[in-house]
Motif scaffolding. Sequence first.
Motif, PDB file in Angstrom:
ATOM      1  N   ILE A  16       0.842  -1.202   0.000  1.00 55.29           N
ATOM      2  CA  ILE A  16       0.000   0.000   0.000  1.00 55.29           C
ATOM      3  C   ILE A  16       0.873   1.248   0.000  1.00 55.29           C
ATOM      4  CG2 ILE A  16      -1.674   1.345   1.321  1.00 55.29           C
ATOM      5  CD1 ILE A  16      -2.792  -1.297   2.401  1.00 55.29           C
ATOM      6  N   ASP A  17       1.913   1.221   0.811  1.00 56.66           N
ATOM      7  CA  ASP A  17       2.825   2.369   0.904  1.00 56.66           C
ATOM      8  C   ASP A  17       3.468   2.667  -0.449  1.00 56.66           C
ATOM      9  OD1 ASP A  17       4.289   4.409   2.286  1.00 56.66           O
ATOM     10  OD2 ASP A  17       6.025   3.085   2.298  1.00 56.66           O
ATOM     11  N   GLU A  18       3.898   1.626  -1.154  1.00 55.92           N
ATOM     12  CA  GLU A  18       4.550   1.807  -2.451  1.00 55.92           C
ATOM     13  C   GLU A  18       3.577   2.405  -3.471  1.00 55.92           C
ATOM     14  OE1 GLU A  18       7.207   2.001  -5.494  1.00 55.92           O
ATOM     15  OE2 GLU A  18       7.601   1.653  -3.357  1.00 55.92           O
ATOM     16  N   GLU A  19       2.365   1.889  -3.539  1.00 55.23           N
ATOM     17  CA  GLU A  19       1.393   2.417  -4.492  1.00 55.23           C
ATOM     18  C   GLU A  19       0.963   3.836  -4.129  1.00 55.23           C
ATOM     19  OE1 GLU A  19      -1.793   0.038  -5.895  1.00 55.23           O
ATOM     20  OE2 GLU A  19      -0.706  -1.856  -5.634  1.00 55.23           O
ATOM     21  N   THR A  20       0.945   4.119  -2.833  1.00 56.10           N
ATOM     22  CA  THR A  20       0.602   5.473  -2.383  1.00 56.10           C
ATOM     23  C   THR A  20       1.653   6.469  -2.851  1.00 56.10           C
ATOM     24  OG1 THR A  20      -0.493   4.566  -0.411  1.00 56.10           O
ATOM     25  CG2 THR A  20       0.072   6.896  -0.369  1.00 56.10           C
ATOM     26  N   ARG A  21       2.918   6.097  -2.731  1.00 57.09           N
ATOM     27  CA  ARG A  21       4.005   6.962  -3.186  1.00 57.09           C
ATOM     28  C   ARG A  21       3.939   7.166  -4.703  1.00 57.09           C
ATOM     29  NH1 ARG A  21       7.974   7.503   0.832  1.00 57.09           N
ATOM     30  NH2 ARG A  21       7.705   6.053   2.594  1.00 57.09           N
ATOM     31  N   GLN A  22       3.637   6.101  -5.422  1.00 53.39           N
ATOM     32  CA  GLN A  22       3.543   6.207  -6.878  1.00 53.39           C
ATOM     33  C   GLN A  22       2.418   7.150  -7.298  1.00 53.39           C
ATOM     34  OE1 GLN A  22       3.158   2.233  -8.445  1.00 53.39           O
ATOM     35  NE2 GLN A  22       5.174   1.582  -7.738  1.00 53.39           N
ATOM     36  N   LEU A  23       1.386   7.202  -6.501  1.00 48.34           N
ATOM     37  CA  LEU A  23       0.258   8.083  -6.807  1.00 48.34           C
ATOM     38  C   LEU A  23       0.576   9.542  -6.474  1.00 48.34           C
ATOM     39  CD1 LEU A  23      -2.642   7.663  -7.902  1.00 48.34           C
ATOM     40  CD2 LEU A  23      -3.433   7.663  -5.525  1.00 48.34           C
ATOM     41  N   GLY A  24       1.652   9.747  -5.713  1.00 49.14           N
ATOM     42  CA  GLY A  24       2.056  11.103  -5.368  1.00 49.14           C
ATOM     43  C   GLY A  24       1.368  11.664  -4.143  1.00 49.14           C
ATOM     44  N   LEU A  49     -15.751  -0.148  14.910  1.00 46.40           N
ATOM     45  CA  LEU A  49     -14.727   0.864  14.739  1.00 46.40           C
ATOM     46  C   LEU A  49     -15.028   1.708  13.505  1.00 46.40           C
ATOM     47  CD1 LEU A  49     -13.407  -1.696  16.277  1.00 46.40           C
ATOM     48  CD2 LEU A  49     -11.239  -0.604  15.761  1.00 46.40           C
ATOM     49  N   LEU A  50     -14.621   2.975  13.565  1.00 48.51           N
ATOM     50  CA  LEU A  50     -14.870   3.916  12.475  1.00 48.51           C
ATOM     51  C   LEU A  50     -13.599   4.693  12.170  1.00 48.51           C
ATOM     52  CD1 LEU A  50     -16.744   5.628  10.582  1.00 48.51           C
ATOM     53  CD2 LEU A  50     -17.237   7.055  12.585  1.00 48.51           C
ATOM     54  N   GLU A  51     -13.269   4.783  10.883  1.00 53.74           N
ATOM     55  CA  GLU A  51     -12.158   5.611  10.422  1.00 53.74           C
ATOM     56  C   GLU A  51     -12.717   6.647   9.459  1.00 53.74           C
ATOM     57  OE1 GLU A  51      -7.728   5.057   8.461  1.00 53.74           O
ATOM     58  OE2 GLU A  51      -9.359   3.733   7.780  1.00 53.74           O
ATOM     59  N   LEU A  52     -12.565   7.912   9.801  1.00 57.49           N
ATOM     60  CA  LEU A  52     -13.004   8.994   8.926  1.00 57.49           C
ATOM     61  C   LEU A  52     -11.801   9.456   8.121  1.00 57.49           C
ATOM     62  CD1 LEU A  52     -14.458   9.468  12.003  1.00 57.49           C
ATOM     63  CD2 LEU A  52     -15.747  11.060  10.607  1.00 57.49           C
ATOM     64  N   GLY A  53     -11.762   9.063   6.860  1.00 55.77           N
ATOM     65  CA  GLY A  53     -10.632   9.383   5.997  1.00 55.77           C
ATOM     66  C   GLY A  53      -9.732   8.182   5.783  1.00 55.77           C
ATOM     67  N   THR A  54     -10.126   7.312   4.857  1.00 56.47           N
ATOM     68  CA  THR A  54      -9.353   6.093   4.581  1.00 56.47           C
ATOM     69  C   THR A  54      -8.003   6.414   3.969  1.00 56.47           C
ATOM     70  OG1 THR A  54     -11.475   5.087   3.966  1.00 56.47           O
ATOM     71  CG2 THR A  54      -9.473   3.817   3.490  1.00 56.47           C
ATOM     72  N   GLY A  55      -7.969   7.424   3.082  1.00 57.46           N
ATOM     73  CA  GLY A  55      -6.769   7.628   2.281  1.00 57.46           C
ATOM     74  C   GLY A  55      -6.555   6.401   1.422  1.00 57.46           C
ATOM     75  N   SER A  56      -5.335   5.899   1.393  1.00 59.50           N
ATOM     76  CA  SER A  56      -5.027   4.692   0.622  1.00 59.50           C
ATOM     77  C   SER A  56      -5.086   3.427   1.470  1.00 59.50           C
ATOM     78  CB  SER A  56      -3.637   4.822  -0.006  1.00 59.50           C
ATOM     79  OG  SER A  56      -2.660   4.988   1.005  1.00 59.50           O
ATOM     80  N   ASN A  79     -11.934  10.316  -2.016  1.00 57.70           N
ATOM     81  CA  ASN A  79     -10.980  10.197  -3.117  1.00 57.70           C
ATOM     82  C   ASN A  79     -10.975   8.756  -3.626  1.00 57.70           C
ATOM     83  OD1 ASN A  79      -8.568   9.841  -4.669  1.00 57.70           O
ATOM     84  ND2 ASN A  79      -7.716  11.687  -3.738  1.00 57.70           N
ATOM     85  N   ASP A  80     -11.580   8.536  -4.796  1.00 49.74           N
ATOM     86  CA  ASP A  80     -11.725   7.169  -5.303  1.00 49.74           C
ATOM     87  C   ASP A  80     -10.394   6.553  -5.712  1.00 49.74           C
ATOM     88  OD1 ASP A  80     -13.291   4.944  -5.853  1.00 49.74           O
ATOM     89  OD2 ASP A  80     -13.500   5.472  -7.969  1.00 49.74           O
ATOM     90  N   ALA A  81      -9.447   7.372  -6.173  1.00 51.21           N
ATOM     91  CA  ALA A  81      -8.135   6.839  -6.575  1.00 51.21           C
ATOM     92  C   ALA A  81      -7.390   6.274  -5.371  1.00 51.21           C
ATOM     93  CB  ALA A  81      -7.312   7.937  -7.251  1.00 51.21           C
ATOM     94  N   LEU A  82      -7.440   6.990  -4.263  1.00 52.82           N
ATOM     95  CA  LEU A  82      -6.813   6.481  -3.046  1.00 52.82           C
ATOM     96  C   LEU A  82      -7.573   5.275  -2.500  1.00 52.82           C
ATOM     97  CD1 LEU A  82      -5.924   9.814  -1.194  1.00 52.82           C
ATOM     98  CD2 LEU A  82      -4.306   8.165  -2.136  1.00 52.82           C
ATOM     99  N   LEU A  83      -8.892   5.381  -2.501  1.00 51.86           N
ATOM    100  CA  LEU A  83      -9.712   4.296  -1.962  1.00 51.86           C
ATOM    101  C   LEU A  83      -9.522   3.012  -2.763  1.00 51.86           C
ATOM    102  CD1 LEU A  83     -11.682   4.195   0.431  1.00 51.86           C
ATOM    103  CD2 LEU A  83     -13.547   4.490  -1.192  1.00 51.86           C
ATOM    104  N   ALA A  84      -9.209   3.152  -4.047  1.00 55.93           N
ATOM    105  CA  ALA A  84      -8.983   1.972  -4.891  1.00 55.93           C
ATOM    106  C   ALA A  84      -7.783   1.164  -4.405  1.00 55.93           C
ATOM    107  CB  ALA A  84      -8.778   2.400  -6.339  1.00 55.93           C
TER     108      ALA A  84
END
Length: 213
Positions: A16-24, A49-56, A79-84
């Motif tokens: 996840i971290d690697e793809e997040t970096r690639q997305l900028g 449990l609840l998380e407000l703001g999934t990011g990637s 943000n659908d790109a991050l959520l993907a």
Amino acid sequence: MNETINQSFPKAYHAIDEETRQLGFTMPSDVQTCALLRTLAASKPGGRLLELGTGSGLATAWILDGMDDTSTLVSFDHNDALLAIARKHLGNDERLSLVLSDGAEWVHANTGQSFDFIFADTWHGKYLLLDEVLAMLRPGGLYIVDDMLPQTNWPEGHQEKALALIQHLEGRNDIWIVKQHWATGIIIGVKRWAGDVNNSIADNDIDNATIEK
């Protein structure tokens, strides 16, 4: 003792971290914060449990890692790109519900829900609609926010918003908070049960009466 994370990372974290970096994306959750989230999630067996703001899904992976098999996690982001990315690596976990939604729309549509753990990692539930989100927190439930210490990427005026949030949380009588000058600056709150709040209000009334005399 130091701040190095010497325990295992969640299996999906590095991918996840690697793809997040690639997305900028430049605002991922701090690893120390994530490790704390995993620990706190483990304190709520069978919890909602609840998380407000999934990011990637970086923090999401740590929260899931701490949860037991009977716990559930709802996490939303606009943000659908991050959520993907989160869907790709975490979507098969049956305990997790990932939702594409604007923050305000999700909060208003789910005011009747209640949770044992809330991580507010977006504006809603932190700087916006705070009262509505805290109303979802069950007695004994945990409310966690991070990035409360000044950050280099903060826009002008954001520090004033952070200070106002802290003052508001400190002024509430329905939640105990602790401020941690650690990682990116973390606040952990615990929702008080109604009897405890009522007793505190009564004690304050007695104190005020004594002072007036």
